[in-house]
Design a protein around this motif. Structure first.
Motif, PDB file in Angstrom:
ATOM      1  N   ARG A  74      10.825   9.374  -7.902  1.00 15.48           N
ATOM      2  CA  ARG A  74      11.318   8.244  -7.892  1.00 15.48           C
ATOM      3  C   ARG A  74      10.716   7.357  -9.146  1.00 15.48           C
ATOM      4  O   ARG A  74       9.544   7.670  -9.359  1.00 15.48           O
ATOM      5  N   PRO A  75      11.633   6.485  -9.821  1.00 17.23           N
ATOM      6  CA  PRO A  75      11.100   5.709 -10.925  1.00 17.23           C
ATOM      7  C   PRO A  75       9.870   4.721 -10.463  1.00 17.23           C
ATOM      8  O   PRO A  75      10.234   4.052  -9.382  1.00 17.23           O
ATOM      9  N   VAL A  76       8.977   4.659 -11.188  1.00 20.35           N
ATOM     10  CA  VAL A  76       7.898   3.955 -10.759  1.00 20.35           C
ATOM     11  C   VAL A  76       7.599   2.970 -11.806  1.00 20.35           C
ATOM     12  O   VAL A  76       8.048   3.042 -13.205  1.00 20.35           O
ATOM     13  N   VAL A  77       7.186   1.856 -11.512  1.00 19.22           N
ATOM     14  CA  VAL A  77       6.367   0.956 -12.585  1.00 19.22           C
ATOM     15  C   VAL A  77       5.235   1.374 -13.193  1.00 19.22           C
ATOM     16  O   VAL A  77       4.613   2.140 -12.678  1.00 19.22           O
ATOM     17  N   GLY A  78       4.703   0.747 -14.391  1.00 24.62           N
ATOM     18  CA  GLY A  78       3.666   1.280 -14.956  1.00 24.62           C
ATOM     19  C   GLY A  78       2.355   1.462 -14.045  1.00 24.62           C
ATOM     20  O   GLY A  78       1.600   2.456 -14.135  1.00 24.62           O
ATOM     21  N   LYS A  79       2.040   0.333 -13.178  1.00 21.22           N
ATOM     22  CA  LYS A  79       0.911   0.148 -12.401  1.00 21.22           C
ATOM     23  C   LYS A  79       0.970   1.412 -11.223  1.00 21.22           C
ATOM     24  O   LYS A  79      -0.044   2.079 -11.081  1.00 21.22           O
ATOM     25  N   GLU A  80       2.128   1.605 -10.781  1.00 23.90           N
ATOM     26  CA  GLU A  80       2.375   2.830  -9.655  1.00 23.90           C
ATOM     27  C   GLU A  80       2.051   3.930 -10.332  1.00 23.90           C
ATOM     28  O   GLU A  80       1.379   4.877  -9.622  1.00 23.90           O
ATOM     29  N   LEU A  94       6.327 -13.108  -4.811  1.00 22.75           N
ATOM     30  CA  LEU A  94       5.368 -11.966  -4.428  1.00 22.75           C
ATOM     31  C   LEU A  94       4.017 -12.318  -5.154  1.00 22.75           C
ATOM     32  O   LEU A  94       2.921 -12.333  -4.341  1.00 22.75           O
ATOM     33  N   LYS A  95       3.828 -12.612  -6.322  1.00 21.28           N
ATOM     34  CA  LYS A  95       2.547 -12.639  -7.040  1.00 21.28           C
ATOM     35  C   LYS A  95       2.070 -13.766  -6.771  1.00 21.28           C
ATOM     36  O   LYS A  95       0.655 -13.948  -6.778  1.00 21.28           O
ATOM     37  N   SER A  96       2.732 -14.782  -6.332  1.00 23.58           N
ATOM     38  CA  SER A  96       2.093 -16.146  -5.982  1.00 23.58           C
ATOM     39  C   SER A  96       1.126 -16.129  -4.561  1.00 23.58           C
ATOM     40  O   SER A  96       0.680 -17.151  -4.389  1.00 23.58           O
ATOM     41  N   ASP A  97       1.714 -15.124  -3.661  1.00 20.38           N
ATOM     42  CA  ASP A  97       0.964 -14.932  -2.324  1.00 20.38           C
ATOM     43  C   ASP A  97      -0.079 -14.133  -2.668  1.00 20.38           C
ATOM     44  O   ASP A  97       0.337 -12.939  -2.358  1.00 20.38           O
ATOM     45  N   GLN A  98      -1.310 -14.334  -2.983  1.00 22.03           N
ATOM     46  CA  GLN A  98      -2.145 -13.507  -3.205  1.00 22.03           C
ATOM     47  C   GLN A  98      -2.546 -12.293  -2.349  1.00 22.03           C
ATOM     48  O   GLN A  98      -2.500 -11.079  -2.387  1.00 22.03           O
ATOM     49  N   GLU A  99      -2.475 -12.788  -0.996  1.00 19.93           N
ATOM     50  CA  GLU A  99      -2.896 -12.077   0.262  1.00 19.93           C
ATOM     51  C   GLU A  99      -1.724 -11.017   0.286  1.00 19.93           C
ATOM     52  O   GLU A  99      -1.708  -9.860   0.628  1.00 19.93           O
ATOM     53  N   LEU A 100      -0.484 -11.457   0.276  1.00 22.81           N
ATOM     54  CA  LEU A 100       0.815 -10.734   0.400  1.00 22.81           C
ATOM     55  C   LEU A 100       0.780  -9.535  -0.771  1.00 22.81           C
ATOM     56  O   LEU A 100       1.232  -8.447  -0.488  1.00 22.81           O
ATOM     57  N   TYR A 101       0.522 -10.005  -1.861  1.00 23.82           N
ATOM     58  CA  TYR A 101       0.505  -9.041  -3.041  1.00 23.82           C
ATOM     59  C   TYR A 101      -0.384  -7.960  -2.867  1.00 23.82           C
ATOM     60  O   TYR A 101      -0.196  -6.771  -3.387  1.00 23.82           O
ATOM     61  N   GLU A 102      -1.803  -8.346  -2.190  1.00 21.95           N
ATOM     62  CA  GLU A 102      -2.731  -7.324  -2.152  1.00 21.95           C
ATOM     63  C   GLU A 102      -2.298  -6.205  -1.226  1.00 21.95           C
ATOM     64  O   GLU A 102      -2.532  -5.282  -1.129  1.00 21.95           O
ATOM     65  N   ARG A 103      -1.571  -6.894  -0.247  1.00 15.47           N
ATOM     66  CA  ARG A 103      -1.047  -5.917   1.001  1.00 15.47           C
ATOM     67  C   ARG A 103      -0.085  -5.267   0.556  1.00 15.47           C
ATOM     68  O   ARG A 103       0.060  -3.971   0.880  1.00 15.47           O
ATOM     69  N   TYR A 104       0.773  -5.607  -0.397  1.00 14.61           N
ATOM     70  CA  TYR A 104       1.849  -4.830  -0.902  1.00 14.61           C
ATOM     71  C   TYR A 104       1.282  -3.751  -1.963  1.00 14.61           C
ATOM     72  O   TYR A 104       1.957  -2.658  -1.798  1.00 14.61           O
ATOM     73  N   VAL A 105       0.417  -3.725  -2.675  1.00 18.10           N
ATOM     74  CA  VAL A 105      -0.216  -3.080  -3.419  1.00 18.10           C
ATOM     75  C   VAL A 105      -1.021  -1.909  -2.645  1.00 18.10           C
ATOM     76  O   VAL A 105      -0.861  -0.713  -2.908  1.00 18.10           O
ATOM     77  N   LYS A 106      -1.792  -2.392  -1.668  1.00 21.49           N
ATOM     78  CA  LYS A 106      -2.511  -1.603  -0.779  1.00 21.49           C
ATOM     79  C   LYS A 106      -1.506  -0.760  -0.004  1.00 21.49           C
ATOM     80  O   LYS A 106      -1.834   0.670   0.490  1.00 21.49           O
ATOM     81  N   ASN A 107      -0.553  -0.964   0.211  1.00 25.75           N
ATOM     82  CA  ASN A 107       0.616  -0.203   1.083  1.00 25.75           C
ATOM     83  C   ASN A 107       1.296   0.395   0.138  1.00 25.75           C
ATOM     84  O   ASN A 107       2.636   0.684   0.531  1.00 25.75           O
ATOM     85  N   ASP A 108       0.803   1.066  -0.968  1.00 19.22           N
ATOM     86  CA  ASP A 108       1.701   2.027  -1.726  1.00 19.22           C
ATOM     87  C   ASP A 108       2.792   1.197  -2.362  1.00 19.22           C
ATOM     88  O   ASP A 108       4.109   1.876  -2.304  1.00 19.22           O
ATOM     89  N   PHE A 109       2.643  -0.199  -2.782  1.00 21.97           N
ATOM     90  CA  PHE A 109       3.750  -0.853  -3.209  1.00 21.97           C
ATOM     91  C   PHE A 109       4.946  -0.946  -2.387  1.00 21.97           C
ATOM     92  O   PHE A 109       6.033  -0.945  -3.093  1.00 21.97           O
ATOM     93  N   LYS A 110       4.714  -1.284  -1.076  1.00 21.82           N
ATOM     94  CA  LYS A 110       5.691  -1.528  -0.260  1.00 21.82           C
ATOM     95  C   LYS A 110       5.517  -2.726   0.966  1.00 21.82           C
ATOM     96  O   LYS A 110       4.191  -2.964   1.018  1.00 21.82           O
ATOM     97  N   LEU A 111       6.453  -3.285   1.354  1.00 23.31           N
ATOM     98  CA  LEU A 111       6.293  -4.188   2.217  1.00 23.31           C
ATOM     99  C   LEU A 111       7.339  -4.001   3.567  1.00 23.31           C
ATOM    100  O   LEU A 111       8.305  -3.697   3.046  1.00 23.31           O
ATOM    101  N   SER A 112       7.047  -4.349   4.567  1.00 22.94           N
ATOM    102  CA  SER A 112       7.740  -4.136   5.537  1.00 22.94           C
ATOM    103  C   SER A 112       8.843  -5.326   5.578  1.00 22.94           C
ATOM    104  O   SER A 112       8.702  -6.304   5.395  1.00 22.94           O
ATOM    105  N   ALA A 113      10.246  -4.745   6.095  1.00 22.71           N
ATOM    106  CA  ALA A 113      11.507  -5.963   6.057  1.00 22.71           C
ATOM    107  C   ALA A 113      10.803  -7.176   6.810  1.00 22.71           C
ATOM    108  O   ALA A 113      11.239  -8.307   6.470  1.00 22.71           O
TER     109      ALA A 113
END
Length: 196
Positions: free
Chosen positions: A120-126, A63-82
């Protein structure tokens, strides 16, 4: 006491299912069976939250190696569609949609790190991004296996709505409310509402 009695009862009932899922993971992608991640607990103390591994072993690195995907993940409230999440194992979508992947969290409850019902348990960044000024209220209780957010639509809701529901759940917390949330969650899981 309710949390521990309920968790022991659930784990006894679902033990055959736990064994089957563990075997599926081992046969498809080897060990480990359980995914552990640092989450924020009561009073801001971190703990290792357990889930059945529904993704490949190096999922976080991918996830973190794909910058674009990771940014989308964070922007989408730490979620990605299946559909766009390349990290998921072949049967991963099924155990996530049915919330089977969450079942090991009852062991977190037995360890005293989580409650059956709570935010819901969150990670620090969330915690920093989603809860911000409400962080103190969030860490005033133990996080839960389920809560008002999960019982109200889960991933179909925005991050803002999630925070609103979680804070409302903290304010309403009681044994009666917990039982209500447990039954409501069972209905949501059976309908597979908002599960990704």
């Amino acid at each position: 006491m309710f949390d521990k009695i309920f968790s022991i009862s659930v784990l006894i009932i679902i033990s055959p299912l736990l064994v089957v899922v563990a075997l599926l993971i081992i046969l498809n992608d080897g060990f480990p069976v359980i995914f552990q991640q640092n989450r924020v607990g009561k009073d801001g103390k971190f703990f290792k939250m357990y889930k059945f591994r529904s993704m490949v072993k190096n999922a976080e690195e991918i996830l973190k190696s794909d910058q674009e995907l990771y940014e989308r993940y964070v922007k989408n409230d730490f979620k990605l569609s299946a559909q766009e999440d390349i990290r998921i194992l072949p049967f991963g979508n099924f155990i996530r949609k049915t919330s089977i992947d969450e079942l090991p969290q009852f062991f977190n409850v037995l360890k005293g790190e989580m409650s059956v019902v709570g935010p819901r348990p969150v990670v620090g960044k969330e915690l920093d991004i989603l809860y911000n000024k409400n962080s103190k209220k969030y860490i005033s209780v133990k996080p839960g296996v389920t809560g008002l957010w999960q019982a109200s639509g889960r991933s179909n809701l925005s991050g803002e709505k999630r925070v609103q529901l979680e804070l409302e759940g903290i304010e309403k917390k009681s044994l009666k409310f917990d039982i209500y949330i447990i039954f409501k969650t069972i209905l949501q899981v059976l309908k597979r509402t908002g599960a990704h």
